[in-house]
Design a protein around this motif. Structure first.
Motif, PDB file in Angstrom:
ATOM      1  N   GLU A  74     -34.021  -0.371  26.705  1.00  0.00           N
ATOM      2  CA  GLU A  74     -33.651  -1.539  25.899  1.00  0.00           C
ATOM      3  C   GLU A  74     -33.261  -1.104  24.488  1.00  0.00           C
ATOM      4  O   GLU A  74     -32.241  -1.563  23.946  1.00  0.00           O
ATOM      5  CB  GLU A  74     -34.786  -2.546  25.832  1.00  0.00           C
ATOM      6  N   ALA A  75     -34.035  -0.202  23.888  1.00  0.00           N
ATOM      7  CA  ALA A  75     -33.719   0.275  22.539  1.00  0.00           C
ATOM      8  C   ALA A  75     -32.376   0.986  22.517  1.00  0.00           C
ATOM      9  O   ALA A  75     -31.555   0.780  21.611  1.00  0.00           O
ATOM     10  CB  ALA A  75     -34.829   1.210  22.039  1.00  0.00           C
ATOM     11  N   LEU A  76     -32.132   1.828  23.523  1.00  0.00           N
ATOM     12  CA  LEU A  76     -30.857   2.545  23.596  1.00  0.00           C
ATOM     13  C   LEU A  76     -29.708   1.576  23.848  1.00  0.00           C
ATOM     14  O   LEU A  76     -28.645   1.676  23.213  1.00  0.00           O
ATOM     15  CB  LEU A  76     -30.913   3.597  24.706  1.00  0.00           C
ATOM     16  N   LEU A  80     -26.384   0.915  21.527  1.00  0.00           N
ATOM     17  CA  LEU A  80     -25.012   1.101  22.005  1.00  0.00           C
ATOM     18  C   LEU A  80     -24.191  -0.170  21.851  1.00  0.00           C
ATOM     19  O   LEU A  80     -23.009  -0.120  21.477  1.00  0.00           O
ATOM     20  CB  LEU A  80     -25.031   1.551  23.470  1.00  0.00           C
ATOM     21  N   VAL A  81     -24.812  -1.321  22.117  1.00  0.00           N
ATOM     22  CA  VAL A  81     -24.113  -2.595  21.931  1.00  0.00           C
ATOM     23  C   VAL A  81     -23.733  -2.775  20.464  1.00  0.00           C
ATOM     24  O   VAL A  81     -22.629  -3.246  20.142  1.00  0.00           O
ATOM     25  CB  VAL A  81     -24.987  -3.766  22.433  1.00  0.00           C
ATOM     26  N   ALA A  82     -24.635  -2.375  19.560  1.00  0.00           N
ATOM     27  CA  ALA A  82     -24.349  -2.471  18.129  1.00  0.00           C
ATOM     28  C   ALA A  82     -23.187  -1.563  17.725  1.00  0.00           C
ATOM     29  O   ALA A  82     -22.499  -1.829  16.735  1.00  0.00           O
ATOM     30  CB  ALA A  82     -25.595  -2.109  17.325  1.00  0.00           C
ATOM     31  N   LYS A  83     -22.961  -0.506  18.522  1.00  0.00           N
ATOM     32  CA  LYS A  83     -21.833   0.401  18.263  1.00  0.00           C
ATOM     33  C   LYS A  83     -20.532  -0.125  18.866  1.00  0.00           C
ATOM     34  O   LYS A  83     -19.491   0.523  18.766  1.00  0.00           O
ATOM     35  CB  LYS A  83     -22.128   1.788  18.847  1.00  0.00           C
ATOM     36  N   ILE A 237     -34.285  19.095  23.418  1.00  0.00           N
ATOM     37  CA  ILE A 237     -35.637  18.543  23.423  1.00  0.00           C
ATOM     38  C   ILE A 237     -35.881  17.826  22.098  1.00  0.00           C
ATOM     39  O   ILE A 237     -35.753  18.431  21.031  1.00  0.00           O
ATOM     40  CB  ILE A 237     -36.692  19.642  23.637  1.00  0.00           C
ATOM     41  N   LEU A 238     -36.217  16.522  22.183  1.00  0.00           N
ATOM     42  CA  LEU A 238     -36.393  15.720  20.982  1.00  0.00           C
ATOM     43  C   LEU A 238     -37.638  14.854  21.110  1.00  0.00           C
ATOM     44  O   LEU A 238     -38.221  14.733  22.191  1.00  0.00           O
ATOM     45  CB  LEU A 238     -35.180  14.807  20.751  1.00  0.00           C
ATOM     46  N   THR A 239     -38.015  14.225  20.016  1.00  0.00           N
ATOM     47  CA  THR A 239     -39.068  13.216  20.034  1.00  0.00           C
ATOM     48  C   THR A 239     -38.478  11.890  19.585  1.00  0.00           C
ATOM     49  O   THR A 239     -37.473  11.854  18.857  1.00  0.00           O
ATOM     50  CB  THR A 239     -40.243  13.594  19.106  1.00  0.00           C
ATOM     51  N   CYS A 240     -39.080  10.800  20.040  1.00  0.00           N
ATOM     52  CA  CYS A 240     -38.599   9.477  19.635  1.00  0.00           C
ATOM     53  C   CYS A 240     -39.709   8.455  19.827  1.00  0.00           C
ATOM     54  O   CYS A 240     -40.724   8.720  20.488  1.00  0.00           O
ATOM     55  CB  CYS A 240     -37.367   9.064  20.456  1.00  0.00           C
ATOM     56  N   VAL A 248     -34.083   7.233  18.548  1.00  0.00           N
ATOM     57  CA  VAL A 248     -33.287   6.879  19.723  1.00  0.00           C
ATOM     58  C   VAL A 248     -31.828   7.273  19.520  1.00  0.00           C
ATOM     59  O   VAL A 248     -31.156   7.738  20.449  1.00  0.00           O
ATOM     60  CB  VAL A 248     -33.397   5.370  20.024  1.00  0.00           C
ATOM     61  N   ASP A 249     -31.335   7.119  18.278  1.00  0.00           N
ATOM     62  CA  ASP A 249     -29.961   7.530  17.979  1.00  0.00           C
ATOM     63  C   ASP A 249     -29.788   9.037  18.128  1.00  0.00           C
ATOM     64  O   ASP A 249     -28.727   9.513  18.560  1.00  0.00           O
ATOM     65  CB  ASP A 249     -29.545   7.066  16.581  1.00  0.00           C
ATOM     66  N   ASP A 250     -30.830   9.808  17.802  1.00  0.00           N
ATOM     67  CA  ASP A 250     -30.758  11.257  17.968  1.00  0.00           C
ATOM     68  C   ASP A 250     -30.670  11.635  19.447  1.00  0.00           C
ATOM     69  O   ASP A 250     -29.966  12.585  19.819  1.00  0.00           O
ATOM     70  CB  ASP A 250     -31.982  11.940  17.345  1.00  0.00           C
ATOM     71  N   VAL A 251     -31.399  10.904  20.278  1.00  0.00           N
ATOM     72  CA  VAL A 251     -31.336  11.150  21.723  1.00  0.00           C
ATOM     73  C   VAL A 251     -29.933  10.843  22.235  1.00  0.00           C
ATOM     74  O   VAL A 251     -29.374  11.605  23.029  1.00  0.00           O
ATOM     75  CB  VAL A 251     -32.390  10.298  22.471  1.00  0.00           C
ATOM     76  N   TRP A 252     -29.340   9.744  21.763  1.00  0.00           N
ATOM     77  CA  TRP A 252     -27.979   9.404  22.179  1.00  0.00           C
ATOM     78  C   TRP A 252     -26.999  10.481  21.719  1.00  0.00           C
ATOM     79  O   TRP A 252     -26.093  10.859  22.468  1.00  0.00           O
ATOM     80  CB  TRP A 252     -27.575   8.039  21.629  1.00  0.00           C
ATOM     81  N   ASP A 253     -27.168  10.975  20.505  1.00  0.00           N
ATOM     82  CA  ASP A 253     -26.296  12.048  20.017  1.00  0.00           C
ATOM     83  C   ASP A 253     -26.405  13.283  20.907  1.00  0.00           C
ATOM     84  O   ASP A 253     -25.399  13.945  21.206  1.00  0.00           O
ATOM     85  CB  ASP A 253     -26.655  12.422  18.580  1.00  0.00           C
ATOM     86  N   ALA A 254     -27.629  13.610  21.336  1.00  0.00           N
ATOM     87  CA  ALA A 254     -27.826  14.763  22.209  1.00  0.00           C
ATOM     88  C   ALA A 254     -27.137  14.558  23.548  1.00  0.00           C
ATOM     89  O   ALA A 254     -26.543  15.497  24.118  1.00  0.00           O
ATOM     90  CB  ALA A 254     -29.317  15.012  22.414  1.00  0.00           C
TER      91      ALA A 254
END
Length: 332
Positions: A74-76, A80-83, A237-240, A248-254
């Motif tokens: 949901e957060a992701l 994405l919808v906001a983008k 490998i990330l944390t969120c 969450v934006d960092d995960v999307w960037d990855a």
């Protein structure tokens, strides 16, 4: 009251391409149906939609129960919808043993995302399919792409089945992990490490922040020692914290960086072509199994063959030969 008009492939095609949400939902139901009456229409629809597919980014998301998959998705999705992107979520629920239907109700677990015009959530029962992926997830992804969705998020049940299936139908495979990696590292599968593209340690907030960072470091160490990945292919490998929408934006960037790198090296299209080939044989095997179980000649001798194998009077290989002979497929 006049009878309801039977929808044609033209109706479904126009509805999907016209981004009619109601017709899109009905097209999904058509494609998922195992009714012999629906299969020809579904195949015609998919054939006509094929030229309009392939433009979406297909992301698989797995993780053990409690890892926060729905909260993360949901957060992701909201990010994405906001983008300005259109997002389809194929949330595969465990099946009810009574009705065979979905039991978790993802639309209620992702209420904010479900309210967005540019998001569509489709809960589908896994029906016992390995990998926690519904039987027609691949077809549903194609329909969603033809309807103009830019990102397809596939949430798996995440209860220990083989995760190879989700990796074989998506462009990027994300594994959500929990802080406190000690116990989880003991049970982490080498096979999973070879499949995932991104690992995100979720719930990295409050008192869990330091354990999450430690877990991420331990995953780095584990990958260095057992994964066998080349340095440029090793999972990010990330944390969120999906709950607090941090990282969450960092995960999307990855995810996008991994996909872009794959496209530049030509691995992206190769991966999709190989997925289509495996999809072909998966369908062939599934239909062969259905044919075997419903063939009159097989049904006539099946009980006898099973009984003889069960008591040890007949080797399983000999029993299989008899069943295939009844199906007229054994030409030896």
């Amino acid at each position: 009251m006049s009878p309801r008009r039977v929808l044609t492939a033209d109706d479904y095609f126009d509805g999907v391409r016209g981004q009619n949400v109601s017709m899109l939902a009905r097209a999904f139901t058509l494609v998922e149906s195992s009714s012999q009456r629906h299969i020809p229409i579904a195949e015609e629809l998919l054939t006509r939609l094929m030229p309009f597919t392939g433009g979406g980014l297909r992301i698989g998301i797995t993780g053990a129960p409690g890892a926060g998959k729905s909260t993360f998705i949901e957060a992701l999705g909201l990010l994405l919808v906001a983008k300005g992107l259109r997002v389809a979520v194929l949330a595969v629920d465990p099946s009810s043993g009574v009705t065979g239907g979905s039991i978790l109700g993802d639309k209620t677990r992702m209420a904010k995302l479900a309210a967005e015009d540019n998001a569509f959530i489709r809960p589908s029962p896994s029906a016992g399919t390995l990998g926690g992926v519904a039987n027609k997830t691949r077809e549903i992804m194609l329909v969603a792409e033809a309807a103009g969705y830019d990102v397809i998020l596939v949430e798996t049940v995440g209860v220990g089945q083989s995760e190879t299936m989700v990796a074989e139908m998506t462009d990027c495979f994300l594994a959500l992990m929990l802080p406190g990696a000690g116990d989880e590292l003991q049970g982490i599968k080498r096979g999973l490490l070879e499949l995932v593209d991104v690992i995100a340690v979720n719930k990295a907030d409050g008192a869990n922040r330091k354990p999450a960072l430690l877990a991420a470091q331990q995953y780095h160490n584990a990958l260095d020692s057992i994964s066998g990945h080349a340095s440029d292919a090793a999972p990010a490998i990330l944390t969120c914290s999906a709950l607090h929408q941090e990282g969450v934006d960092d995960v999307w960037d990855a995810i996008t960086k991994r996909c872009e790198s794959s496209k530049q090296s030509k691995k992206f299209e190769h991966r999709r072509r190989q997925q289509n080939l495996r999809w072909l044989w998966s369908i062939v095997e599934d239909r062969l199994r259905q044919t075997l179980h419903t063939h009159p000649g097989v049904q006539e001798i099946c009980d006898d063959v099973e009984s003889r194998v069960l008591v040890g009077e007949m080797p399983p290989a000999a029993g299989a030969r008899q069943l295939f002979a009844a199906l007229k497929l054994d030409h030896e």
